[in-house]
Design a protein around this motif. Structure first.
Motif, short mmCIF file in Angstrom:
data_model
loop_
_atom_site.label_atom_id
_atom_site.label_comp_id
_atom_site.label_asym_id
_atom_site.label_seq_id
_atom_site.Cartn_x
_atom_site.Cartn_y
_atom_site.Cartn_z
N ARG A 18 0.83 -1.21 0.00
CA ARG A 18 0.00 0.00 0.00
C ARG A 18 0.86 1.25 0.00
O ARG A 18 0.51 2.25 -0.63
CB ARG A 18 -0.97 -0.03 1.17
CG ARG A 18 -1.96 -1.19 0.97
CD ARG A 18 -3.23 -1.12 1.70
NE ARG A 18 -3.94 0.12 1.73
CZ ARG A 18 -4.95 0.44 0.92
NH1 ARG A 18 -5.33 -0.40 -0.04
NH2 ARG A 18 -5.60 1.57 1.07
N MET A 19 2.01 1.19 0.67
CA MET A 19 2.93 2.31 0.66
C MET A 19 3.43 2.57 -0.76
O MET A 19 3.44 3.71 -1.24
CB MET A 19 4.12 2.02 1.59
CG MET A 19 5.09 3.17 1.73
SD MET A 19 6.41 2.78 2.89
CE MET A 19 7.61 2.10 1.77
N ARG A 22 0.63 4.03 -3.06
CA ARG A 22 0.36 5.45 -2.78
C ARG A 22 1.52 6.32 -3.29
O ARG A 22 1.30 7.39 -3.86
CB ARG A 22 0.13 5.66 -1.29
CG ARG A 22 -0.18 7.07 -0.91
CD ARG A 22 -1.47 7.56 -1.51
NE ARG A 22 -1.70 8.95 -1.10
CZ ARG A 22 -2.60 9.73 -1.63
NH1 ARG A 22 -3.41 9.29 -2.56
NH2 ARG A 22 -2.73 10.97 -1.21
N ARG A 23 2.73 5.87 -3.09
CA ARG A 23 3.90 6.63 -3.56
C ARG A 23 3.84 6.80 -5.06
O ARG A 23 4.08 7.90 -5.58
CB ARG A 23 5.20 5.90 -3.15
CG ARG A 23 6.47 6.60 -3.63
CD ARG A 23 7.71 5.83 -3.23
NE ARG A 23 7.81 4.51 -3.83
CZ ARG A 23 8.16 4.26 -5.10
NH1 ARG A 23 8.42 5.26 -5.92
NH2 ARG A 23 8.24 3.02 -5.54
N VAL A 25 1.13 6.67 -7.00
CA VAL A 25 0.02 7.55 -7.35
C VAL A 25 0.43 9.01 -7.21
O VAL A 25 0.08 9.85 -8.05
CB VAL A 25 -1.23 7.25 -6.48
CG1 VAL A 25 -2.25 8.37 -6.55
CG2 VAL A 25 -1.85 5.93 -6.90
N LEU A 26 1.19 9.31 -6.18
CA LEU A 26 1.63 10.69 -5.95
C LEU A 26 2.83 11.08 -6.82
O LEU A 26 3.19 12.25 -6.88
CB LEU A 26 1.99 10.90 -4.47
CG LEU A 26 0.83 10.80 -3.49
CD1 LEU A 26 1.35 10.93 -2.05
CD2 LEU A 26 -0.22 11.86 -3.77
N LEU A 66 2.91 10.69 2.67
CA LEU A 66 2.06 10.17 1.59
C LEU A 66 0.63 10.71 1.66
O LEU A 66 -0.22 10.31 0.87
CB LEU A 66 2.05 8.63 1.64
CG LEU A 66 3.40 7.98 1.36
CD1 LEU A 66 3.35 6.48 1.63
CD2 LEU A 66 3.86 8.26 -0.07
N GLN A 67 0.38 11.59 2.62
CA GLN A 67 -0.90 12.29 2.75
C GLN A 67 -2.09 11.33 2.93
O GLN A 67 -3.12 11.46 2.28
CB GLN A 67 -1.13 13.18 1.52
CG GLN A 67 -0.03 14.18 1.30
CD GLN A 67 -0.08 14.82 -0.08
OE1 GLN A 67 -1.09 14.79 -0.76
NE2 GLN A 67 1.03 15.43 -0.50
N VAL A 68 -1.89 10.36 3.81
CA VAL A 68 -2.95 9.40 4.13
C VAL A 68 -2.99 9.19 5.64
O VAL A 68 -1.98 9.40 6.33
CB VAL A 68 -2.73 8.03 3.43
CG1 VAL A 68 -2.86 8.15 1.92
CG2 VAL A 68 -1.39 7.41 3.81
N TYR A 72 -4.85 3.80 6.44
CA TYR A 72 -4.78 3.49 5.01
C TYR A 72 -3.94 2.23 4.76
O TYR A 72 -4.29 1.41 3.91
CB TYR A 72 -4.17 4.67 4.25
CG TYR A 72 -3.67 4.33 2.87
CD1 TYR A 72 -4.54 4.30 1.79
CD2 TYR A 72 -2.33 4.02 2.65
CE1 TYR A 72 -4.09 3.96 0.52
CE2 TYR A 72 -1.87 3.69 1.38
CZ TYR A 72 -2.76 3.66 0.32
OH TYR A 72 -2.31 3.32 -0.93
N MET A 90 -4.69 -3.94 -5.18
CA MET A 90 -3.56 -3.13 -4.70
C MET A 90 -2.27 -3.56 -5.36
O MET A 90 -1.44 -2.73 -5.73
CB MET A 90 -3.45 -3.21 -3.18
CG MET A 90 -4.54 -2.47 -2.45
SD MET A 90 -4.80 -0.77 -2.99
CE MET A 90 -3.20 -0.05 -2.73
#
Length: 127
Positions: A18-19, A22-23, A25-26, A66-68, A72, A90
């Motif tokens: 998940r890390m 998210r990384r 995606v950003l 990661l702004q979560v 998350y 995922m």
């Protein structure tokens, strides 16, 4: 001497996956994320693979970077249950192809075009 074989903990693998998703995606590099939380990019790689555990304070820093919310990282992990569809999703989004597909799809403004793409994918998947 026999090679030491390490079994990955499923929780560590989930958090790392998940890390990474998210990384990506950003659009943050492993190096930049490492700098933001005070570790090397190699350490970020190990976290993402689930090879190394992440301590609570570091997980809090990662969530901030990661702004979560911290939760998350644990979404989809029911007690005593397995959510393989969520895990598969995922894992797919953590790949370059999955991320490219998801970002491209999100840029499509027309609901008609989106629906046609979904119908096409469903028909190809049925073959």
């Amino acid at each position: 001497m026999a090679a030491k074989r390490t079994l990955l903990n499923p929780v560590d693998s989930q958090v790392g996956s998940r890390m990474r998703a998210r990384r990506l995606v950003l659009g943050i590099s492993q190096e930049d994320l490492g700098k933001a939380v005070g570790v090397s990019f190699q350490q970020i790689q190990k976290y993402e693979k689930g090879a190394n555990r992440i301590g609570a304070s570091r997980l809090q820093k990662l969530a901030h970077a990661l702004q979560v919310p911290i939760s998350y990282f644990f979404e989809g992990m029911g007690v005593g249950t397995s959510d393989t569809e969520s895990d598969d999703l995922m894992a797919f989004l953590a790949t370059a192809q999955g991320l490219t597909l998801a970002k491209g799809f999100m840029r499509i403004k027309s609901p008609i075009v989106r629906r046609r793409i979904l119908e096409f994918v469903a028909s190809v998947a049925d073959d």
